[in-house]
Design an enzyme around this catalytic site. Structure first.
Site, PDB file in Angstrom:
ATOM      1  N   THR A   1      49.911  50.930  32.324  1.00  0.00           N
ATOM      2  CA  THR A   1      48.797  50.787  33.260  1.00  0.00           C
ATOM      3  C   THR A   1      49.349  50.648  34.679  1.00  0.00           C
ATOM      4  OG1 THR A   1      48.629  48.357  33.142  1.00  0.00           O
ATOM      5  CG2 THR A   1      47.459  49.637  31.458  1.00  0.00           C
TER       6      THR A   1
ATOM      7  N   TYR B   1      45.150  34.064  42.165  1.00  0.00           N
ATOM      8  CA  TYR B   1      46.237  34.914  41.674  1.00  0.00           C
ATOM      9  C   TYR B   1      47.112  34.142  40.694  1.00  0.00           C
ATOM     10  CZ  TYR B   1      50.350  37.946  41.648  1.00  0.00           C
ATOM     11  OH  TYR B   1      51.389  38.757  41.250  1.00  0.00           O
TER      12      TYR B   1
ATOM     13  N   ASN C   1      51.004  54.754  38.773  1.00  0.00           N
ATOM     14  CA  ASN C   1      51.108  55.753  39.823  1.00  0.00           C
ATOM     15  C   ASN C   1      52.003  55.325  40.975  1.00  0.00           C
ATOM     16  OD1 ASN C   1      49.012  53.851  40.380  1.00  0.00           O
ATOM     17  ND2 ASN C   1      48.388  55.108  42.116  1.00  0.00           N
ATOM     18  N   SER C   2      52.446  54.044  40.993  1.00  0.00           N
ATOM     19  CA  SER C   2      53.306  53.598  42.081  1.00  0.00           C
ATOM     20  C   SER C   2      54.075  52.353  41.659  1.00  0.00           C
ATOM     21  CB  SER C   2      52.488  53.295  43.346  1.00  0.00           C
ATOM     22  OG  SER C   2      51.615  52.197  43.126  1.00  0.00           O
ATOM     23  N   GLY C   3      55.055  51.975  42.478  1.00  0.00           N
ATOM     24  CA  GLY C   3      55.768  50.724  42.289  1.00  0.00           C
ATOM     25  C   GLY C   3      56.457  50.591  40.951  1.00  0.00           C
TER      26      GLY C   3
END
Length: 315
Positions: free
Chosen positions: A28, A173, A31-33
């Site tokens: 999941t 968070y 698309n980045s990182g």
């Protein structure tokens, strides 16, 4: 899996992954990182990797930079209908589920189902996804947590999970990341009790320079984190190592993997500890029960017996 392979310096690296030919993984937020590095490394090792992303165009662009077998499917963890649609479309075995996606210290927002965005995305979305896909999982579930579970005051606020009585992005968070570890703990207990060979493990990247920090709502906090990225952080490639280690090495169920350096901020992957709050089996069970009630999704390891009724949702 196979014995650990290390690089010339004797440290576990991206080249340490075993041959994953014939295996399938879902990542999941790929698309980045860290998610992208994880997907790229798994595909390079021979796995078929499904990039589960909210933005399919960005996902396709990411997949285009990966050498190996990839597929892009839409998944919005802040929308339980999207989570159910993704799971309903899954067919066949799934060796590795990598719960990587997350949001960090956002201004007050709610998911489509009415939950506080960080708790709803980081925990409830992955809770529902995991349980809906679990009858297909053959090896393990890796959930990416964070050192934020150690922040002062980190707790599961059962009387106000959405922080309706005073929102604080840092506390919200920290709650969501503590929830990731408690989820892993209780998932492993249930898997063991059910006699399942599937393992639930967790990992954290230390301080890795990714675009996650750039999405913090507070501009001062965003500036400080960007400065910290330049001064202290390791790369996203190094930050992905604990996730990959947890996914392929022979670690025990409910294990937690992180960097071996000072304060677990950077370094090679190793088994690390967690706070007393993150080890509380009673709180883990209570959180699981609440999460089932909120999402309408139940634990099931038997094929064809997935429960995915409508969640309660709050406006």
């Amino acid at each position: 899996m196979a014995d650990e392979k290390k690089d010339a310096s004797g440290r576990w690296s991206l080249d340490s992954l075993p041959d994953l030919s014939g295996r399938t993984a879902v990542v999941t937020g790929a698309n980045s990182g860290i998610g992208f590095v994880t997907a790229e490394a798994l595909a390079r090792a021979g796995a078929r990797v499904v990039l589960a992303v909210r933005d399919e165009e960005r996902g396709k662009a990411a997949a285009g930079r990966i050498s190996g077998a990839t597929e892009v499917r839409r998944l919005d963890l802040a929308d339980l209908a999207s989570v159910r649609e993704f799971a309903a479309g899954w067919d066949g075995p799934l060796d590795l589920l990598i719960n990587n996606a997350g949001v960090m210290m956002l201004p007050r927002q709610r998911t489509r189902d009415g939950f506080e965005m960080q708790f709803g995305t980081n925990h409830l979305g992955h809770f529902a996804l995991t349980n809906l896909l679990l009858p297909h999982v053959t090896d393990r579930v890796v959930t990416v947590a964070s050192g934020a579970h150690r922040w002062p005051g980190a707790a599961i606020h059962f009387d106000d999970l959405d922080f309706a009585n005073g929102y604080n992005p840092q506390r919200a968070y920290a709650q969501s990341k503590l929830a990731n570890l408690l989820f892993t703990l209780e998932l492993q207990r249930r898997l063991t009790e059910a006699g399942s060979p599937v393992r639930a493990v967790a990992a954290h990247p230390g301080w890795a320079a990714t675009n996650l920090q750039s999405h913090a709502g507070n501009p001062v906090a965003r500036l400080l984190m960007q400065l910290g990225n330049r001064l202290f952080a390791q790369s996203d490639r190094a930050g992905a190592l604990p996730t990959l280690y947890a996914a392929v090495e022979d670690v025990p169920g409910a294990a937690y993997v992180g960097p071996d350096g000072f304060a677990e901020m950077r370094g090679a992957p190793t088994l690390v500890g967690r706070t007393r709050a993150a080890s509380d089996a009673g709180v883990a069970r209570r959180l699981w029960d609440v999460s089932e009630e909120l999402t309408g999704v139940r634990f099931s390891v038997g094929a064809g017996s997935v429960s995915g009724g409508g969640g309660s949702g709050r406006g």
